[in-house]
Structures are given as structure tokens and as C-alpha cells.
Design a protein around this motif. Sequence first.
Motif, PDB file in Angstrom:
ATOM      1  N   UNK A   1       0.996  -1.067   0.123  1.00  0.00           N
ATOM      2  CA  UNK A   1      -0.001  -0.150  -0.129  1.00  0.00           C
ATOM      3  C   UNK A   1       0.714   0.979   0.059  1.00  0.00           C
ATOM      4  N   UNK A   2       0.851   2.230  -0.966  1.00  0.00           N
ATOM      5  CA  UNK A   2       1.236   3.564  -1.141  1.00  0.00           C
ATOM      6  C   UNK A   2       0.354   4.370  -1.317  1.00  0.00           C
ATOM      7  N   UNK A   3       0.314   5.293  -0.038  1.00  0.00           N
ATOM      8  CA  UNK A   3      -0.458   6.474   0.027  1.00  0.00           C
ATOM      9  C   UNK A   3      -0.261   7.663  -1.095  1.00  0.00           C
ATOM     10  N   UNK A   4      -0.992   7.643  -1.951  1.00  0.00           N
ATOM     11  CA  UNK A   4      -0.767   8.563  -3.107  1.00  0.00           C
ATOM     12  C   UNK A   4      -1.353   9.883  -2.783  1.00  0.00           C
ATOM     13  N   UNK A   5      -0.462  10.885  -2.209  1.00  0.00           N
ATOM     14  CA  UNK A   5      -0.974  12.037  -1.794  1.00  0.00           C
ATOM     15  C   UNK A   5      -1.064  12.860  -2.926  1.00  0.00           C
ATOM     16  N   UNK A   6      -0.452  12.810  -4.111  1.00  0.00           N
ATOM     17  CA  UNK A   6      -0.670  13.833  -5.195  1.00  0.00           C
ATOM     18  C   UNK A   6      -1.597  13.455  -6.199  1.00  0.00           C
ATOM     19  N   UNK A   7      -1.842  11.895  -6.272  1.00  0.00           N
ATOM     20  CA  UNK A   7      -2.595  11.665  -7.444  1.00  0.00           C
ATOM     21  C   UNK A   7      -1.526  11.160  -8.652  1.00  0.00           C
ATOM     22  N   UNK A   8      -0.459  11.556  -8.549  1.00  0.00           N
ATOM     23  CA  UNK A   8       0.309  11.317  -9.809  1.00  0.00           C
ATOM     24  C   UNK A   8       1.606  10.397  -9.408  1.00  0.00           C
ATOM     25  N   UNK A   9       1.629  10.041  -7.920  1.00  0.00           N
ATOM     26  CA  UNK A   9       2.723   8.958  -7.719  1.00  0.00           C
ATOM     27  C   UNK A   9       2.447   7.667  -8.513  1.00  0.00           C
ATOM     28  N   UNK A  10       3.928   7.134  -8.794  1.00  0.00           N
ATOM     29  CA  UNK A  10       3.918   5.825  -9.667  1.00  0.00           C
ATOM     30  C   UNK A  10       4.703   4.911  -8.732  1.00  0.00           C
ATOM     31  N   UNK A  11       4.051   3.794  -8.859  1.00  0.00           N
ATOM     32  CA  UNK A  11       4.661   2.624  -8.074  1.00  0.00           C
ATOM     33  C   UNK A  11       4.974   1.341  -8.899  1.00  0.00           C
ATOM     34  N   UNK A  12       5.945   0.462  -8.634  1.00  0.00           N
ATOM     35  CA  UNK A  12       6.025  -0.811  -9.100  1.00  0.00           C
ATOM     36  C   UNK A  12       6.822  -1.931  -8.190  1.00  0.00           C
ATOM     37  N   UNK A  13       5.983  -3.002  -7.962  1.00  0.00           N
ATOM     38  CA  UNK A  13       6.737  -3.939  -7.223  1.00  0.00           C
ATOM     39  C   UNK A  13       7.990  -4.437  -7.802  1.00  0.00           C
ATOM     40  N   UNK A  14       9.151  -4.685  -7.270  1.00  0.00           N
ATOM     41  CA  UNK A  14      10.322  -4.965  -7.803  1.00  0.00           C
ATOM     42  C   UNK A  14      10.962  -6.487  -7.087  1.00  0.00           C
TER      43      UNK A  14
END
Length: 347
Positions: free
Chosen positions: A243-256
Motif C-alpha cells: 500500500x502506497x498512499x498517493x498524496x498527489x494523485x500522480x505517484x507511480x509505483x512498481x513492485x520489484x
Amino acid sequence: MPLSGFVESDVSYTLSADCEMSGTLFLVNGATVTIDGNGHAISRDSGTMLATAADLTIRNMVLSNVGGRPIFGLHRNQLRAERVTFRENGSPIVLADQSATLENARFESNVYAGAATASRASVLRILHGSAVTIRNAVVSDNSGGQSAIYVGVANAFGDSPSLNLEGCLTLENNSPADIIDGGSYLTDKSTGPCENPDQIGSPDPASSAPSAPRIADKSKRVRRPEYTQKKVRTCPELAPEILVTDMTGSTQCQRIGARGVGITHVLEAGLIDAVDVWSWVAQDTSVCFQASGAALVFLDAAYAPRRVSVLPVQRFNGLTCTTIHGEGSVVLLHSLPAGLGQRRLCR
């Protein structure tokens, strides 16, 4: 009142002195929290002071954060501010999916120092589905961005923010503008400048003894669901175990995996899970894993090769969590990598 960490249950605080926050205080979804400043101030010199997904009431205080923002609110809960002065904050209050009432509030000498794009404001950013009412307020001597207050546009899900102005309203010496309405979501029912602006937002003198804490009457209130992954705005298509709290609405994430981590002495500590976070990453972005581990480390993307540091660990609702302040990878490990000192857990 804790100076950082998580508040997960109904509670009321009455301050007996000024407070300097050591980190972000996260108010978890489902809780009802009241902070009576009793005429005192809460301050910090960077980051976010209060990140709230709770029903939060603050009153009779000054909030000041020269290097960051006083409040970040999200998750369709309630914020009420009464007789509060927001002074000398370096970033605006951000409301994303919050209902908020700001009454008898003063916003003065706030300076936003970031990029001057249209959505940037020195005092208040109203985003997504937030519905905000400002009643009896003074907004003066604020600068930076494009305006003192910004009302955003509808998002991709059709959520539209709104701002309703009521009572007296004094707008003066704000640069470069007072208010920008990004999508015609502003309703102005204000009656004009305040006759006694010096009395707006000024905290009452601190009482000689703190008042008794309020006890929530649970028989009259429907309990909201606990803080779960369904209530967290996460990065698109991110694995449900992270879970990543996206405060900006533009954050990008990828499991590695191990190849994405790519640092031998980190992998030797026993990789459990990892996520790479990039694009627009706000300060105090929360990262949580459903798995358990002994250590969390951060691979900072601001350096090449990436600099490795140990992150503080928060454990709540069965999750292993931390906060980050920029782009990089968060890695959950079985043990601490050799050569890195353990940081104390936040309290």
C-alpha cells in the motif's frame, strides 16, 4: 499528544504548552480526534504535521510549519477548524476527498516556495471530491504559486471539489492572486470584509487548567470501517500486498524483486518484498507491506548509485509501514544490512 506516529482510536487532546512536531502524526481512518490548542501553537520545520483520514476537529491554536504543510486531509472524512490561525507555512493545506469547515480562521504570511503552476497555492488546495466551507476568515499577506487558495478540477473518476464562502471574508495583500477556481466550483455567499479582522482566528488566552477530555458517544455515531487497503488511495495496478498512499494523485509505483533492488549487501540481508516509487512523490508518503520483516531500507533515487539508508518502522493493523520523502525504492528485509545502524522506532 504524540509528536509523530499513528493515532488509531477516538481521542481528545488539550494542550498545556506549545508543541514542536518531530514527524508526521497520522490520524487513521475511522477515528474521531479533537485537538484543543488552548491558546498554544503546534509547529514543525519540514514535512507534514497532521495527515488525517479521521474525523478531526482542531480549535483555538496556531499552526506553523515554515518548511512544509500543516495538514494533509484525505479519504472522505471530516475536518473542522475553529478559531485557528495558519501562519508562516511553507506549503498549503491539501484537502483531497475531505469535507471541511474552516470557521473564524486566519491565514497569514504563508509562503509557498515551489513551482508556480496553476494548481499551486500558498494557503489551501482543494482537490478531488473535497467540499469545503470557509466561514468568517481573514486571508492576508500570503504569496507563492498562483494564488492563496486554489479550487481544483474534476478528476478522472468524476469527483468535483467545491468551495463555499460564507460570513465575512477579508482578502488582502495576497500575491499573485486571492483565489483561483479551476472548474467553476466556487460559491460566494460572503457578506464582505470582516469588521473586526483582528479578532478572526485569534486563539483565546490559554486557560489556567486544561478542560476535561471529551468522551465520544459511540451510541450516537456510526463507526466507519477500519483503515484497510480499500480505504487507501494507492498507485495504479500496484500489487495488493503493498500500500502506497498517493498524496498527489500522480505517484507511480512498481513492485520489484532482487534484480530491481540490485545491491548485493542489501539482498544478503534477506529480501522479503520491495516497491519502487517515483514521479511526483510528496513528503511523508506512507508505504506499507502486508508481510512482516525486521528492517526497512530506502534506496534513494536522488543518488547514483542509489544511497542506502534505514527507515523508521511503524506497525499497525498488521501492516509494516514507513514514510518516505521522495523517489526511491523501499525494501523489506529479514535483517538489517551489514554496516547500517538501526534507527529507533517512532513512538
